[in-house]
Write an enzyme that holds these catalytic residues in place. Sequence first.
Site, mmCIF file in Angstrom:
data_model
loop_
_atom_site.group_PDB
_atom_site.id
_atom_site.type_symbol
_atom_site.label_atom_id
_atom_site.label_comp_id
_atom_site.label_asym_id
_atom_site.label_seq_id
_atom_site.Cartn_x
_atom_site.Cartn_y
_atom_site.Cartn_z
ATOM 1 N N ASN A 151 8.495 6.594 41.244
ATOM 2 C CA ASN A 151 7.916 7.675 40.441
ATOM 3 C C ASN A 151 7.065 8.522 41.393
ATOM 4 O O ASN A 151 5.983 8.102 41.786
ATOM 5 C CB ASN A 151 7.063 7.064 39.317
ATOM 6 C CG ASN A 151 6.297 8.109 38.528
ATOM 7 O OD1 ASN A 151 6.509 9.308 38.688
ATOM 8 N ND2 ASN A 151 5.388 7.650 37.670
ATOM 9 N N TRP A 152 7.610 9.671 41.748
ATOM 10 C CA TRP A 152 6.886 10.515 42.715
ATOM 11 C C TRP A 152 5.666 11.190 42.092
ATOM 12 O O TRP A 152 4.881 11.823 42.784
ATOM 13 C CB TRP A 152 7.833 11.577 43.289
ATOM 14 C CG TRP A 152 8.754 11.059 44.346
ATOM 15 C CD1 TRP A 152 8.836 9.771 44.816
ATOM 16 C CD2 TRP A 152 9.717 11.817 45.109
ATOM 17 N NE1 TRP A 152 9.785 9.687 45.809
ATOM 18 C CE2 TRP A 152 10.344 10.923 46.008
ATOM 19 C CE3 TRP A 152 10.106 13.152 45.110
ATOM 20 C CZ2 TRP A 152 11.335 11.338 46.900
ATOM 21 C CZ3 TRP A 152 11.103 13.570 45.993
ATOM 22 C CH2 TRP A 152 11.702 12.663 46.888
ATOM 23 N N LYS A 153 5.530 11.113 40.757
ATOM 24 C CA LYS A 153 4.430 11.809 40.069
ATOM 25 C C LYS A 153 4.421 13.287 40.504
ATOM 26 O O LYS A 153 5.494 13.835 40.735
ATOM 27 C CB LYS A 153 3.102 11.078 40.315
ATOM 28 C CG LYS A 153 3.221 9.590 39.920
ATOM 29 C CD LYS A 153 1.932 8.839 39.876
ATOM 30 C CE LYS A 153 2.200 7.388 39.459
ATOM 31 N NZ LYS A 153 0.973 6.601 39.359
ATOM 32 N N HIS B 277 4.354 7.075 30.220
ATOM 33 C CA HIS B 277 3.554 6.606 31.363
ATOM 34 C C HIS B 277 2.071 6.625 30.984
ATOM 35 O O HIS B 277 1.627 7.509 30.234
ATOM 36 C CB HIS B 277 3.816 7.510 32.579
ATOM 37 C CG HIS B 277 3.237 6.923 33.835
ATOM 38 N ND1 HIS B 277 1.905 7.014 34.146
ATOM 39 C CD2 HIS B 277 3.813 6.199 34.832
ATOM 40 C CE1 HIS B 277 1.683 6.378 35.296
ATOM 41 N NE2 HIS B 277 2.827 5.877 35.731
ATOM 42 N N GLU C 37 -0.434 7.589 32.484
ATOM 43 C CA GLU C 37 -1.142 8.832 32.807
ATOM 44 C C GLU C 37 -0.913 9.877 31.716
ATOM 45 O O GLU C 37 -1.742 10.778 31.536
ATOM 46 C CB GLU C 37 -0.681 9.346 34.195
ATOM 47 C CG GLU C 37 -1.258 8.464 35.305
ATOM 48 C CD GLU C 37 -0.479 8.459 36.598
ATOM 49 O OE1 GLU C 37 0.408 9.313 36.781
ATOM 50 O OE2 GLU C 37 -0.753 7.574 37.429
ATOM 51 N N GLU D 191 3.105 -1.731 33.187
ATOM 52 C CA GLU D 191 2.189 -1.222 34.207
ATOM 53 C C GLU D 191 0.756 -1.381 33.705
ATOM 54 O O GLU D 191 0.268 -0.536 32.936
ATOM 55 C CB GLU D 191 2.465 0.261 34.491
ATOM 56 C CG GLU D 191 3.865 0.537 34.998
ATOM 57 C CD GLU D 191 3.946 1.873 35.751
ATOM 58 O OE1 GLU D 191 4.377 1.848 36.900
ATOM 59 O OE2 GLU D 191 3.557 2.909 35.198
ATOM 60 N N GLY E 289 -2.368 2.758 41.170
ATOM 61 C CA GLY E 289 -3.013 3.589 42.177
ATOM 62 C C GLY E 289 -4.355 3.065 42.651
ATOM 63 O O GLY E 289 -5.125 3.776 43.276
ATOM 64 N N SER F 61 0.612 -0.628 42.062
ATOM 65 C CA SER F 61 0.304 -0.989 43.452
ATOM 66 C C SER F 61 1.341 -1.901 44.096
ATOM 67 O O SER F 61 0.994 -2.768 44.890
ATOM 68 C CB SER F 61 -1.107 -1.591 43.542
ATOM 69 O OG SER F 61 -2.071 -0.649 43.110
ATOM 70 N N GLY G 28 4.788 3.932 42.450
ATOM 71 C CA GLY G 28 4.215 5.256 42.617
ATOM 72 C C GLY G 28 4.039 5.579 44.091
ATOM 73 O O GLY G 28 4.980 5.953 44.793
ATOM 74 N N GLY G 29 2.825 5.372 44.608
ATOM 75 C CA GLY G 29 2.463 5.780 45.967
ATOM 76 C C GLY G 29 3.480 5.380 47.035
ATOM 77 O O GLY G 29 3.872 6.207 47.868
HETATM 78 P P1 13P Z 1 1.217 3.018 42.159
HETATM 79 O O1 13P Z 1 2.422 2.285 42.719
HETATM 80 O O2 13P Z 1 0.801 4.168 43.028
HETATM 81 O O3 13P Z 1 0.114 2.090 41.805
HETATM 82 O O4 13P Z 1 1.706 3.709 40.789
HETATM 83 C C1 13P Z 1 2.349 2.943 39.845
HETATM 84 C C2 13P Z 1 2.894 3.843 38.808
HETATM 85 O O5 13P Z 1 2.160 4.431 38.029
HETATM 86 C C3 13P Z 1 4.360 4.042 38.753
HETATM 87 O O6 13P Z 1 4.741 4.701 37.596
#
Ligand code: 13P
Length: 238
Positions: free
Chosen positions: A8-10, A95, A97, A162, A168, A200, A221-222
């Site tokens: 997920n590149w956000k 998600h 967020e 998640e 993050g 993470s 994510g990251g």
């Molecule tokens: P991180 O891997 O950066 O913690 O993010 C997880 C995430 O929200 C994937 O959707």
Amino acid sequence: MRKLIAGNWKMNGAQAWTVKPAGFDRIYAAQDRNHIDILICPPFPFIRELFTSAGGRNIFVGGQNCHANENGAHTGEVSAEMLADCGASFVIVGHSERRAAGETDTEVQNKAKAANRAGIVPIICVGETLDQREAGHAESVVENQISGSVPDGLTEYVIAYEPVWAIGTGKVASVDDIKGMHAHIRKICGATVRILYGGSVKPANAAEILATPNVDGALIGGASLDMADLAAIAKAAG
Ligand code: 13P
């Protein structure tokens, strides 16, 4: 079950990042990963071109959100049909967020229905906050999110667990916590639904997480922004 390694590149990336699937392929060649599915979910503007550059490499492309309706007066929104038209095979819905910005279970359920209507697979996100976990409510929170967000009768979907406090932050749920929650989700959703862990996930912890019972992949994510890291996580899926 076939593992799904999903990035997920956000709100990260650029048109130039559409070369990234080629970079991934150089590190982990398509013919060596026939046993797993790789997915990248970039921001909307990059889906089409990423699909073009990823399609021949056996890498799926997905959206990070969609609207429940097929079209209409919804300024700034994108429908599941539009994602499918651009080559998306999956879409992340609910998600944390977005839930934190006010998205409700009912809205998430309607988005999952829209994905199904458009012929793409919804990845329905669930997860508790730290307060909810510390109060001992993690399982009931997730159970309520699933019952509110998964459309009745839907068979083809993915759940991404998640924990909000692990996203993050560098904090990862313990293997015991992941094992317990994934077993709980398995009981609710059944044997055929893939259950991803997210929060993470990095090359250093991926092997242990992906070897945990009922973990059918990861939502990253990251670490998904760097193809060397994403490929290392995919290799750790075994
Ligand atoms: P991180 O891997 O950066 O913690 O993010 C997880 C995430 O929200 C994937 O959707």
